[in-house]
Structure formats: C-alpha cells, structure tokens
Design a protein around this motif. Structure first.
Motif, PDB file in Angstrom:
ATOM      1  N   TYR A  64       7.509  34.196  23.493  1.00 10.66           N
ATOM      2  CA  TYR A  64       8.657  34.984  23.042  1.00 10.66           C
ATOM      3  C   TYR A  64       9.415  35.635  24.196  1.00 10.66           C
ATOM      4  O   TYR A  64      10.520  36.147  23.993  1.00 10.66           O
ATOM      5  N   GLN A  65       8.818  35.665  25.390  1.00  7.53           N
ATOM      6  CA  GLN A  65       9.478  36.279  26.541  1.00  7.53           C
ATOM      7  C   GLN A  65      10.086  35.241  27.485  1.00  7.53           C
ATOM      8  O   GLN A  65      10.438  35.573  28.616  1.00  7.53           O
ATOM      9  N   ASN A  66      10.223  34.001  27.020  1.00 10.72           N
ATOM     10  CA  ASN A  66      10.729  32.953  27.913  1.00 10.72           C
ATOM     11  C   ASN A  66      12.136  33.245  28.418  1.00 10.72           C
ATOM     12  O   ASN A  66      12.477  32.910  29.557  1.00 10.72           O
ATOM     13  N   HIS A  67      12.990  33.840  27.572  1.00 10.51           N
ATOM     14  CA  HIS A  67      14.343  34.142  28.035  1.00 10.51           C
ATOM     15  C   HIS A  67      14.319  35.242  29.101  1.00 10.51           C
ATOM     16  O   HIS A  67      15.057  35.177  30.087  1.00 10.51           O
ATOM     17  N   THR A  83       9.587  27.603  36.301  1.00 11.76           N
ATOM     18  CA  THR A  83       9.755  28.172  34.962  1.00 11.76           C
ATOM     19  C   THR A  83       9.527  27.121  33.887  1.00 11.76           C
ATOM     20  O   THR A  83       8.908  27.396  32.849  1.00 11.76           O
ATOM     21  N   VAL A  84      10.012  25.900  34.114  1.00 12.68           N
ATOM     22  CA  VAL A  84       9.789  24.805  33.158  1.00 12.68           C
ATOM     23  C   VAL A  84       8.296  24.510  33.034  1.00 12.68           C
ATOM     24  O   VAL A  84       7.782  24.278  31.929  1.00 12.68           O
ATOM     25  N   ILE A  85       7.582  24.537  34.161  1.00 11.22           N
ATOM     26  CA  ILE A  85       6.127  24.319  34.128  1.00 11.22           C
ATOM     27  C   ILE A  85       5.456  25.383  33.263  1.00 11.22           C
ATOM     28  O   ILE A  85       4.577  25.072  32.442  1.00 11.22           O
ATOM     29  N   PHE A  86       5.869  26.641  33.422  1.00 12.70           N
ATOM     30  CA  PHE A  86       5.299  27.717  32.595  1.00 12.70           C
ATOM     31  C   PHE A  86       5.585  27.463  31.113  1.00 12.70           C
ATOM     32  O   PHE A  86       4.690  27.604  30.271  1.00 12.70           O
ATOM     33  N   VAL A  87       6.814  27.109  30.774  1.00 12.07           N
ATOM     34  CA  VAL A  87       7.188  26.852  29.381  1.00 12.07           C
ATOM     35  C   VAL A  87       6.313  25.746  28.793  1.00 12.07           C
ATOM     36  O   VAL A  87       5.788  25.879  27.663  1.00 12.07           O
ATOM     37  N   ARG A 142      13.915  26.650  23.699  1.00 12.44           N
ATOM     38  CA  ARG A 142      15.053  27.423  23.192  1.00 12.44           C
ATOM     39  C   ARG A 142      15.165  28.738  23.961  1.00 12.44           C
ATOM     40  O   ARG A 142      16.259  29.129  24.395  1.00 12.44           O
ATOM     41  N   GLY A 143      14.043  29.446  24.137  1.00 15.86           N
ATOM     42  CA  GLY A 143      14.062  30.682  24.904  1.00 15.86           C
ATOM     43  C   GLY A 143      14.475  30.462  26.349  1.00 15.86           C
ATOM     44  O   GLY A 143      15.215  31.271  26.930  1.00 15.86           O
ATOM     45  N   PHE A 144      14.027  29.365  26.938  1.00 12.24           N
ATOM     46  CA  PHE A 144      14.409  29.013  28.312  1.00 12.24           C
ATOM     47  C   PHE A 144      15.916  28.800  28.414  1.00 12.24           C
ATOM     48  O   PHE A 144      16.585  29.345  29.310  1.00 12.24           O
ATOM     49  N   LEU A 148      19.060  31.036  30.408  1.00 12.68           N
ATOM     50  CA  LEU A 148      20.096  30.509  31.299  1.00 12.68           C
ATOM     51  C   LEU A 148      21.488  30.925  30.826  1.00 12.68           C
ATOM     52  O   LEU A 148      22.360  31.265  31.638  1.00 12.68           O
ATOM     53  N   VAL A 149      21.693  30.908  29.509  1.00 12.42           N
ATOM     54  CA  VAL A 149      22.993  31.313  28.958  1.00 12.42           C
ATOM     55  C   VAL A 149      23.205  32.817  29.153  1.00 12.42           C
ATOM     56  O   VAL A 149      24.322  33.258  29.456  1.00 12.42           O
TER      57      VAL A 149
END
Length: 445
Positions: A64-67, A83-87, A142-144, A148-149
């Motif tokens: 839930y904290q990805n963003h 960050t992608v690896i973490f996701v 989605r959070g990732f 970025l947005v």
C-alpha cells in the motif's frame, strides 16, 4: 536562484484529486456489495466476500506504500529498477500467501480456527482468494505508476483512472454473470476493473514521466529495499489496529452492538479522515523548505477543520437523513453512536498530523522510525487489552473503540514528534557554531 514559494492553490490542485480518489475507491466496494446483494444466496455471498477482502487487505497491505516509495526513491534508471524489484518481490510474497490460504489446508485453519468461519462461507471465501491470487501484482504496479504520476504533480490523472475503474466495475458485474455467481462474481469484477485501472495508470505514468538525471548518489536495489521494507511491514501492522480493537470490544457486555456501530463509524472515518493520509505525498512532492512546510500546515488546518465540521454535522444535525435514511439505523442506534462519532472529528486532525510527520521521516530516509512507531502503537493496544480484561469499565463499547483508535494515533504522533525533535536537535549540534559578530567583523577585515 530563489525557488518559487509554495501556495495553497498548488497544494489544493495536488491534494483534492487524491481526496476524490479515496471516495471513488470506497464507492467501488459499495457497488460490489450492492451487486452481491442481488444474488439468490446474498447473505453467504456478502459474508464470504467480506471475509476474503479482510484477509486480502491484511496480507496485501505490504504494497500500500508503493506510491510513497516511488516518490521518494525514483531519481533515475538505477533507482527505477530497484523500485520495480521491490514491487515484484512484495507482490510475489503476497501472492504466495494468498495461494496458500486459497488452495491448501492452511486456509481451513485460518478461516475456521482463527476467524471462526466455516461451511459455505469459508468455501466461497477461499474461492475469492483463489481468483485474487495475482491481484497484488496489479495493485503493486498501480501504486508504482501512481507514484510516478504524483512526482509530476498530475494527481487529477489518478482520480480519472479510478473513475474509469468504477465505470468498468459496473460493466464487469453485469458481464461476469455469464461465468460467475455469488462472491466469486465480486472477485472477478474487482480483478478485471483493476486490470483496466492499472493499464491506464501505466499509460499516464509513461506520458508524465520525469527525466531524472540520476547521479552518483542515486539509490540501487539494496538501498531501495532497505528504505522500503520498514514502510511495508508498518503498513501491515496498521491493518492489525482495527482487528485488535474489534477483538477488545467484542468481549464487552454490548460487544455485538459495539462491533456493528464501530463498523459504521469506521466507514465514515475512511471517507472523512482517510484523505488526510495524502498529506504524506503532498509533503514528499511539494515541501522543499520551512516556508513550504508552514504553508502545508496551514492547508492541513483548513482541510482538517472542514472535515471535522462535517463529522460533527453527521453525528448530530444530519443524523436523521444520513445515519437514518441513508444508512438505515434506528433512533436508538443513532443515539448510541452520536457522541463517539462526533469525537472522531479530532481524529481528522490526529491522522493529518501523523501523515505530516511521516512525510518528514520519509524525506529524511528514516523509515525504520515509521516501522517502530507502528510497533509501539500495536503494543499500546495490547496493553489496553490487558487493562480492560483486568479492570472492566462500565462505558459503551463503541466509546471504548473510538477512545482506543484515537489514543493509538496519539501514541504514534507523540513518538514521531518526540523523535523528530531529538533528531533535529542532534543535527543542529553537529553543525559548526556561528562566529560571534565581533569575531566575524574582525575576520572580514
């Protein structure tokens, strides 16, 4: 070159689309419940879907904290890969846990022994979790993409994607009746509409991408993981707070009424206080100096006051039309929850203050402090549980629940505020002392 000062208008353009996003997410779950309520065996469908989503929410909250992580970490290709690896790592772990519950006897133990659910409800709850096994990858990315947005301050696109999701959800609830029924229909519709939302957010993220220069101080995968995992487990522990409160009040003399009433109050808290969590992302994205911080605090006070007033209005003058006509509560139940609901006006401020403090610690790369603060909050609730068992207090259970909810938030706010003051004081102590004025003049001469 002096940076342009932050304005209330800039904060509003960033914050209010995210507020709408929270409301739309709440509406989407209500739409699914409305769809399931039209099923032949609607009681089993609603119960199974609710149990499955509670379990899913507890396990999937790690992402839930990805963003927040994306906003803080992504500064170039190296940190983007980290960050992608973490996701992917978190999504894989959560999917494995969901599959274990859905397809092995572990699910029977968790649902039957721990949650007290059996029979058709347990069977359909496991079926729902089976359909949602790969949902963590969708919500994780989605959070990732949202992060970025948000970096580009285009938060209106986040709300637009959620509106499209809600519209798609209506269509999938109708289309899915060809293959599914009951709780499984709700799971299919949820999965399908989040596919649409995630794809749309990916397109928006590509369109809004910021070309970071990177640099020698850019974070790699290990540094991203070290930063992100405290936020992940803190998010999981946050989800255990309402479960602990429910466990405490369920043992009180008016346990059943307290549980039902606290559920209603939590729904309003999600709608009215929930948007204050976006102050964390506003801090990350917009605060560059002390002047910016003061403007954000002023914005927090205005929005917190407005949401607190709405909470009080719902509790008293608008109790009839909102709690009675809309929610279907009788006069006795409305009177039972009126004062505790009004007290939740203070929660809007507490939650907002904690979100601002989390923003400071996130920007300072001190996420371990955030994880520690939630651990202390959970331990505090455990102590309260023991105290209520030893010294039962003759007050309504829903009042106990609201007190525990706000006391836990005060506990976290006090800890974070105390730690922030100590860290700032320590940072000032290591700075070189300024020269006295007379010495300074002599040096300049």
């Amino acid at each position: 070159m002096t940076a342009k000062p932050l304005t209330l208008r800039e904060i509003s353009l960033f914050f209010f689309p995210l507020l709408l996003n929270v409301q739309m997410m709440s509406v989407s779950h209500s739409i699914i419940n409305a769809g399931l309520a039209r099923d032949t065996d609607f009681v089993t469908a609603l119960a199974a879907f609710a149990v499955a989503m509670a379990l899913h929410g507890l396990l999937a909250s790690a992402s839930y904290q990805n963003h927040t992580i994306t906003i803080a970490m992504v500064r170039g290709r190296r940190s983007l890969r980290g960050t992608v690896i973490f996701v992917i790592l978190v999504a894989s772990l959560v999917s494995l846990l969901l599959a274990t519950v859905a397809f092995t006897p572990v699910g029977d133990f968790v649902l039957g022994r721990l949650l007290g659910v059996s029979g058709d409800i347990a069977y359909h709850a496991k079926a729902v979790l089976g359909i949602l096994v790969f949902l963590p990858f969708l919500t994780g990315f989605r959070g990732f993409f949202q992060g970025l947005v948000m970096q580009a301050r285009q938060t209106a696109l986040v709300s637009l994607a959620t509106i499209v999701r809600v519209i798609a959800l209506l269509g999938f609830l109708i289309l899915g009746r060809r293959w599914f029924s009951g709780a499984e229909l709700g799971a299919f519709a949820l999965l399908a509409c989040i596919v649409i939302e995630t794809a749309l957010m990916g397109a928006f993220a590509w369109r809004c991408r910021i070309h970071h220069e990177g640099g020698a101080d850019e974070r790699g995968a290990l540094e991203v993981l070290r930063f992100a995992f405290p936020l992940a487990y803190a998010s999981c522990l946050q989800q255990s707070v309402p479960l602990l409160i429910n466990a405490i009040i369920s043992r009180l003399p008016d346990g059943a009424l307290a549980l039902a009433s606290f559920g209603v109050i939590r729904g309003f808290i999600f709608l009215l206080a929930g948007p204050m969590r976006n102050l964390l992302q506003a801090y990350q994205t917009m605060v560059k100096n002390d002047a910016d911080y003061r403007v954000l605090v002023r914005f927090f006070r205005w929005v917190g006051s407005a949401l607190a007033i709405v909470t009080i209005l719902i509790a008293f003058p608008l109790s009839g039309p909102v709690l009675g006509a809309l929610m279907g509560l009788d006069a006795a139940t409305r009177a039972y929850i009126a004062l505790p609901l009004a007290a939740c006006a203070l929660y809007c401020y507490l939650y907002g203050a904690v979100s601002l403090l989390r923003g400071w610690f996130t920007n300072e790369d001190r996420t371990t402090e955030l994880g520690r603060s939630v651990i202390y909050k959970v331990l505090f609730l455990g102590l309260c549980w023991g105290a209520f068992l030893l010294l039962p207090i003759p007050v309504p259970g829903v009042a106990v629940a609201v007190f525990l909810l706000m006391a836990a938030e005060v506990c976290e706010a006090w800890y974070l505020h105390h730690r922030r003051r100590r860290l700032r004081r320590a940072a000032r102590a290591v700075l070189p002392a300024p020269l006295p004025e007379t010495r300074l003049r002599r040096t300049m001469d």
